[in-house]
Design a protein around this motif. Structure first.
Motif, PDB file in Angstrom:
ATOM      1  N   GLU A   1     -34.187  -9.225  28.727  1.00  0.00           N
ATOM      2  CA  GLU A   1     -35.295  -8.298  28.462  1.00  0.00           C
ATOM      3  C   GLU A   1     -36.034  -8.679  27.179  1.00  0.00           C
ATOM      4  OE1 GLU A   1     -35.750  -3.614  27.422  1.00  0.00           O
ATOM      5  OE2 GLU A   1     -34.336  -4.138  29.004  1.00  0.00           O
ATOM      6  N   LYS A   2     -35.297  -9.050  26.140  1.00  0.00           N
ATOM      7  CA  LYS A   2     -35.930  -9.465  24.876  1.00  0.00           C
ATOM      8  C   LYS A   2     -36.802 -10.698  25.066  1.00  0.00           C
ATOM      9  CE  LYS A   2     -32.589  -7.629  21.597  1.00  0.00           C
ATOM     10  NZ  LYS A   2     -31.534  -7.953  20.630  1.00  0.00           N
ATOM     11  N   GLU A   3     -36.401 -11.566  25.979  1.00  0.00           N
ATOM     12  CA  GLU A   3     -37.169 -12.780  26.269  1.00  0.00           C
ATOM     13  C   GLU A   3     -38.262 -12.527  27.313  1.00  0.00           C
ATOM     14  OE1 GLU A   3     -36.944 -15.600  24.676  1.00  0.00           O
ATOM     15  OE2 GLU A   3     -35.140 -15.154  23.505  1.00  0.00           O
TER      16      GLU A   3
ATOM     17  N   VAL B   1     -22.146 -12.166  35.995  1.00  0.00           N
ATOM     18  CA  VAL B   1     -22.189 -12.613  34.596  1.00  0.00           C
ATOM     19  C   VAL B   1     -22.295 -14.137  34.532  1.00  0.00           C
ATOM     20  CG1 VAL B   1     -20.765 -12.817  32.516  1.00  0.00           C
ATOM     21  CG2 VAL B   1     -21.054 -10.601  33.604  1.00  0.00           C
ATOM     22  N   CYS B   2     -21.485 -14.825  35.315  1.00  0.00           N
ATOM     23  CA  CYS B   2     -21.476 -16.294  35.298  1.00  0.00           C
ATOM     24  C   CYS B   2     -22.812 -16.868  35.763  1.00  0.00           C
ATOM     25  CB  CYS B   2     -20.340 -16.828  36.162  1.00  0.00           C
ATOM     26  SG  CYS B   2     -18.698 -16.395  35.543  1.00  0.00           S
ATOM     27  N   VAL B   3     -23.367 -16.309  36.811  1.00  0.00           N
ATOM     28  CA  VAL B   3     -24.640 -16.802  37.338  1.00  0.00           C
ATOM     29  C   VAL B   3     -25.775 -16.448  36.376  1.00  0.00           C
ATOM     30  CG1 VAL B   3     -26.291 -16.642  39.243  1.00  0.00           C
ATOM     31  CG2 VAL B   3     -23.829 -16.738  39.720  1.00  0.00           C
ATOM     32  N   LEU B   4     -25.755 -15.232  35.863  1.00  0.00           N
ATOM     33  CA  LEU B   4     -26.809 -14.802  34.951  1.00  0.00           C
ATOM     34  C   LEU B   4     -26.846 -15.668  33.694  1.00  0.00           C
ATOM     35  CD1 LEU B   4     -29.061 -12.901  34.113  1.00  0.00           C
ATOM     36  CD2 LEU B   4     -27.310 -11.226  33.428  1.00  0.00           C
ATOM     37  N   VAL B   5     -25.694 -15.988  33.122  1.00  0.00           N
ATOM     38  CA  VAL B   5     -25.694 -16.807  31.904  1.00  0.00           C
ATOM     39  C   VAL B   5     -26.181 -18.221  32.197  1.00  0.00           C
ATOM     40  CG1 VAL B   5     -23.320 -17.741  31.848  1.00  0.00           C
ATOM     41  CG2 VAL B   5     -24.479 -17.125  29.718  1.00  0.00           C
ATOM     42  N   GLU B   6     -25.851 -18.755  33.365  1.00  0.00           N
ATOM     43  CA  GLU B   6     -26.348 -20.090  33.706  1.00  0.00           C
ATOM     44  C   GLU B   6     -27.869 -20.073  33.878  1.00  0.00           C
ATOM     45  OE1 GLU B   6     -26.373 -23.408  37.207  1.00  0.00           O
ATOM     46  OE2 GLU B   6     -24.560 -22.180  37.048  1.00  0.00           O
ATOM     47  N   GLU B   7     -28.388 -19.041  34.516  1.00  0.00           N
ATOM     48  CA  GLU B   7     -29.838 -18.963  34.706  1.00  0.00           C
ATOM     49  C   GLU B   7     -30.553 -18.746  33.372  1.00  0.00           C
ATOM     50  OE1 GLU B   7     -30.938 -20.095  37.415  1.00  0.00           O
ATOM     51  OE2 GLU B   7     -28.992 -20.004  38.410  1.00  0.00           O
ATOM     52  N   LEU B   8     -29.948 -17.993  32.459  1.00  0.00           N
ATOM     53  CA  LEU B   8     -30.506 -17.895  31.109  1.00  0.00           C
ATOM     54  C   LEU B   8     -30.458 -19.258  30.419  1.00  0.00           C
ATOM     55  CD1 LEU B   8     -29.124 -14.464  29.856  1.00  0.00           C
ATOM     56  CD2 LEU B   8     -31.535 -15.099  30.124  1.00  0.00           C
ATOM     57  N   GLY B   9     -29.419 -20.018  30.702  1.00  0.00           N
ATOM     58  CA  GLY B   9     -29.320 -21.375  30.180  1.00  0.00           C
ATOM     59  C   GLY B   9     -30.474 -22.234  30.662  1.00  0.00           C
ATOM     60  N   HIS B  10     -30.881 -22.052  31.903  1.00  0.00           N
ATOM     61  CA  HIS B  10     -32.043 -22.788  32.413  1.00  0.00           C
ATOM     62  C   HIS B  10     -33.305 -22.389  31.654  1.00  0.00           C
ATOM     63  CE1 HIS B  10     -30.280 -25.079  35.598  1.00  0.00           C
ATOM     64  NE2 HIS B  10     -29.655 -24.008  36.067  1.00  0.00           N
TER      65      HIS B  10
ATOM     66  N   HIS C   1     -33.487 -21.435  28.589  1.00  0.00           N
ATOM     67  CA  HIS C   1     -33.427 -21.980  27.234  1.00  0.00           C
ATOM     68  C   HIS C   1     -33.453 -23.509  27.186  1.00  0.00           C
ATOM     69  CE1 HIS C   1     -32.933 -18.285  24.956  1.00  0.00           C
ATOM     70  NE2 HIS C   1     -32.096 -17.854  25.876  1.00  0.00           N
ATOM     71  N   THR C   2     -33.048 -24.190  28.268  1.00  0.00           N
ATOM     72  CA  THR C   2     -32.836 -25.642  28.160  1.00  0.00           C
ATOM     73  C   THR C   2     -33.573 -26.495  29.181  1.00  0.00           C
ATOM     74  OG1 THR C   2     -30.904 -25.684  29.626  1.00  0.00           O
ATOM     75  CG2 THR C   2     -30.480 -25.223  27.288  1.00  0.00           C
ATOM     76  N   SER C   3     -34.112 -25.919  30.238  1.00  0.00           N
ATOM     77  CA  SER C   3     -34.663 -26.716  31.344  1.00  0.00           C
ATOM     78  C   SER C   3     -36.171 -26.562  31.445  1.00  0.00           C
ATOM     79  CB  SER C   3     -34.045 -26.282  32.674  1.00  0.00           C
ATOM     80  OG  SER C   3     -32.647 -26.358  32.626  1.00  0.00           O
ATOM     81  N   SER C   4     -36.762 -27.496  32.178  1.00  0.00           N
ATOM     82  CA  SER C   4     -38.188 -27.364  32.469  1.00  0.00           C
ATOM     83  C   SER C   4     -38.469 -27.938  33.849  1.00  0.00           C
ATOM     84  CB  SER C   4     -39.029 -28.089  31.421  1.00  0.00           C
ATOM     85  OG  SER C   4     -38.766 -29.475  31.455  1.00  0.00           O
TER      86      SER C   4
ATOM     87  N   GLY D   1     -24.502 -22.018  28.896  1.00  0.00           N
ATOM     88  CA  GLY D   1     -23.818 -20.833  29.402  1.00  0.00           C
ATOM     89  C   GLY D   1     -22.340 -20.811  29.050  1.00  0.00           C
ATOM     90  N   TYR D   2     -21.675 -21.959  29.146  1.00  0.00           N
ATOM     91  CA  TYR D   2     -20.253 -22.024  28.804  1.00  0.00           C
ATOM     92  C   TYR D   2     -20.033 -21.604  27.351  1.00  0.00           C
ATOM     93  CZ  TYR D   2     -19.869 -25.006  32.996  1.00  0.00           C
ATOM     94  OH  TYR D   2     -19.916 -25.528  34.264  1.00  0.00           O
ATOM     95  N   GLU D   3     -20.837 -22.173  26.461  1.00  0.00           N
ATOM     96  CA  GLU D   3     -20.658 -21.880  25.040  1.00  0.00           C
ATOM     97  C   GLU D   3     -21.094 -20.462  24.699  1.00  0.00           C
ATOM     98  OE1 GLU D   3     -21.454 -24.827  22.148  1.00  0.00           O
ATOM     99  OE2 GLU D   3     -20.903 -26.462  23.502  1.00  0.00           O
TER     100      GLU D   3
END
Length: 151
Positions: A10-12, A45-54, A56-59, A81-83
């Motif tokens: 939400e903040k993003e 939780v696992c899927v959401l953090v990976e998608e947030l990782g995308h 922050h890190t992907s294009s 996401g792991y970290e």
């Protein structure tokens, strides 16, 4: 952790919605994260953090995983996401709380066992078979944590 990740999204200004996906558990595209309906809290939780990782890190479109550049972006998003979900300090907290089995550790961390195994593999590749953090030594295969004895 689920609520924290939703607040972060939400903040993003990322919209998180559920979809009746059949083949994937989640996708990120243009400030929208789509999650498969009906997943457990740990899966979500696992899927959401990976998608947030995308986010922050992907294009771009990285769906074609036969492309090495796309695979690298996928790996970077997973690592993020792991970290984020399982920093090494949380493994130590679990040890201090008396958690002993892999199943109980996954439950303690609110992640799936599959995600936990991927996290441990990631840390093993990043740090080698062991890593020292403060007064603790973490062995990644098999997972063991030891606290140094102070004189």
């Amino acid at each position: 952790m689920h609520e924290k990740l939703l607040v972060e999204a939400e903040k993003e200004r990322i919209k998180v919605v559920e979809f009746p996906f059949q083949k994937v558990k989640g996708l990120y595209c243009e400030k929208v994260i789509g999650l498969r309906q009906g997943m457990t809290t740990a899966e979500t939780v696992c899927v959401l953090v990976e998608e947030l990782g995308h986010y922050h890190t992907s294009s771009g479109d990285i769906l074609d995983q036969s492309n090495i550049i796309n695979r690298k972006q996928e790996r970077r998003a997973c690592a993020w996401g792991y970290e984020r979900l399982v920093p090494l300090g949380k493994l130590i907290n679990a040890y201090e709380a008396g958690v002993q089995s892999r199943h109980d550790l996954a439950e303690y961390l609110t992640v799936t066992e599959e995600f936990l195994l991927a996290v441990l593999k990631y840390y093993r590749e990043k740090h080698g078979l062991q890593h020292q953090l403060g007064n603790y030594i973490i062995y990644f295969e098999p997972l063991m944590i030891f606290k140094a004895i102070n004189d």
